[in-house]
Design a protein around this motif. Structure first.
Motif, short mmCIF file in Angstrom:
data_model
loop_
_atom_site.label_atom_id
_atom_site.label_comp_id
_atom_site.label_asym_id
_atom_site.label_seq_id
_atom_site.Cartn_x
_atom_site.Cartn_y
_atom_site.Cartn_z
N MET A 210 73.12 86.82 74.62
CA MET A 210 72.03 85.93 74.37
C MET A 210 70.81 86.19 75.17
SD MET A 210 71.76 81.80 74.16
CE MET A 210 73.08 81.73 72.63
N LEU B 261 67.32 87.53 73.46
CA LEU B 261 66.17 86.74 73.37
C LEU B 261 64.92 87.31 74.12
CD1 LEU B 261 67.47 82.99 74.26
CD2 LEU B 261 67.01 83.95 71.89
N HIS C 254 63.28 82.97 79.44
CA HIS C 254 64.52 83.15 78.72
C HIS C 254 65.80 83.03 79.64
CE1 HIS C 254 62.22 84.35 75.20
NE2 HIS C 254 62.94 83.46 74.67
N THR D 226 68.53 80.12 78.96
CA THR D 226 69.87 80.61 78.67
C THR D 226 70.58 79.92 79.62
OG1 THR D 226 69.10 83.01 78.04
CG2 THR D 226 71.32 82.71 78.44
N ILE E 211 71.41 76.47 78.44
CA ILE E 211 72.33 76.70 77.15
C ILE E 211 73.59 76.57 77.61
CG2 ILE E 211 72.98 77.67 75.09
CD1 ILE E 211 70.20 78.48 74.43
N ASP F 225 74.08 84.13 69.27
CA ASP F 225 72.84 83.56 68.72
C ASP F 225 72.71 81.98 69.37
OD1 ASP F 225 70.30 83.55 68.12
OD2 ASP F 225 70.57 83.96 65.96
N ILE F 226 71.40 81.45 69.31
CA ILE F 226 71.49 79.98 69.57
C ILE F 226 72.14 78.97 68.72
CG2 ILE F 226 69.84 78.20 70.39
CD1 ILE F 226 67.82 80.52 71.15
N VAL G 64 64.17 74.96 72.12
CA VAL G 64 64.10 75.86 71.13
C VAL G 64 62.94 75.85 70.26
CG1 VAL G 64 65.31 76.90 69.05
CG2 VAL G 64 66.73 76.13 70.85
N TYR H 29 64.65 79.86 63.38
CA TYR H 29 64.54 79.09 64.40
C TYR H 29 63.94 77.82 64.27
CZ TYR H 29 66.91 82.87 66.83
OH TYR H 29 67.81 83.72 67.28
#
Length: 323
Positions: A108, A112, A163, A167, A170, A187-188, A206, A266
């Motif tokens: 990820m 990104l 990012h 990341t 997340i 993916d997110i 996001v 997104y």
């Protein structure tokens, strides 16, 4: 979604979690066809972009800022697709499609970062065209080698710290429920669906990051092209207008393909997300668009086609001597 982030067993469970890609397992009858199709597309992407990199480096007539950024863009495309496609091809060939927590986070992160870099490089390319068409006499002075290096470096490194932190946030969420990821890469949106904690802050981030990395560059590109088109329409020569439009149309097509699918993915409301739509859009901006980019830039660019023919003739001349 109810927050369960304070539950110690669930917090411990995140250290052991593995995700399992569902990918395209819902259509088992065409797995071999999809493997062959994506393999061919990947080879086309590698060969097409490698050819652009080689020609823009060896052909003296293409040693200009426009082709400098195009070479950067082509190298980026190779990096960008290599984050997801090799893993996708591997998953077609094995029964277990699990990916470790760390590997998922790594995939990820690079996806990104390279995606953000692509947004910035497309913006730099639009600025280059803006200066070339709107200020042609000052173009050699403004777009000097030093500025090109600075712009390219800024494009490559700007997304790294943002990012990295994003990341980390997340994957700091608790993942305590199902571990089946209904996607073909990390993916997110599909990862956030598996989080059992409160994801509101992440979802807001996001939107903020998409605004900074995707929407603002897109607006800057559109603004540049409003000025470019206005300037082109004022040119007295029809030939001049045609040539100016041809140098910009390729870039505009790539921008529309990449930014259009990215913004839809997104920035659309969470309630409208579906696994099928997400996978289709992801295929579009991770595989389909990178495949068309070399074709768009090469086939619509006369200077590049002339350089390609010259390189081909050199190979023909040198080949008999080598054999």
């Amino acid at each position: 979604m109810e927050s369960t982030g304070q539950n110690p067993p669930q917090r411990n469970h995140t250290k052991l979690v593995e995700f399992i890609f569902l990918g395209f397992s819902n259509i088992p009858n065409i797995q071999e066809f999809l493997f062959g199709l994506f393999l061919i597309i990947y080879i086309i992407i590698l060969m097409g972009n490698s050819l652009i990199i080689i020609i823009t480096h060896v052909e003296p007539s293409l040693q200009t800022p426009m082709y400098f950024f195009l070479g950067n863009f082509s190298f980026l495309e190779i990096c960008y697709v290599s984050v997801t496609v090799p893993r996708l091809l591997t998953d077609f060939c094995r029964q277990t499609r699990n990916i470790s927590f760390v590997a998922c986070a790594t995939q990820m992160y690079f996806f990104l970062v390279f995606g953000a870099t692509e947004c910035f490089i497309l913006t730099a390319m639009a600025y280059d065209r803006y200066v070339a068409i709107c200020s042609p006499l000052l173009y050699p002075i403004i777009m000097n080698h030093r500025l090109c290096i600075q712009l390219a470096t800024g494009c490559w490194v700007s997304g790294i710290p943002v990012h990295m932190g994003f990341t980390y946030l997340i994957f700091s969420l608790p993942f305590c429920g199902p571990n089946q990821l209904n996607h073909f890469f990390c993916d997110i949106p599909p990862v956030l669906k598996l989080a059992c904690g409160d994801t509101l802050v992440i979802e807001m981030l996001v939107y903020v990051i998409t605004l900074l990395v995707v929407t603002i560059p897109f607006i800057l590109i559109l603004g540049s092209y409003v000025r470019i088109i206005s300037t082109i329409l004022k040119l007295p020569s029809a030939t001049g207008r045609r040539k100016a439009f041809s140098t910009c149309s390729s870039h505009l097509m790539v921008v529309a393909l990449f930014f259009g699918s990215g913004i839809i993915t997104y920035l659309r409301p969470k309630s409208s997300h579906s696994a099928g739509t997400d996978k289709f859009l992801s295929l579009f901006y991770t595989i389909v668009t990178p495949m068309f980019n070399p074709m768009i830039y090469c086939l619509r660019n006369k200077d590049f086609m002339v350089a390609l023919k010259k390189l081909h003739l050199k190979w023909i001349v040198l080949w008999p001597h080598k054999t």
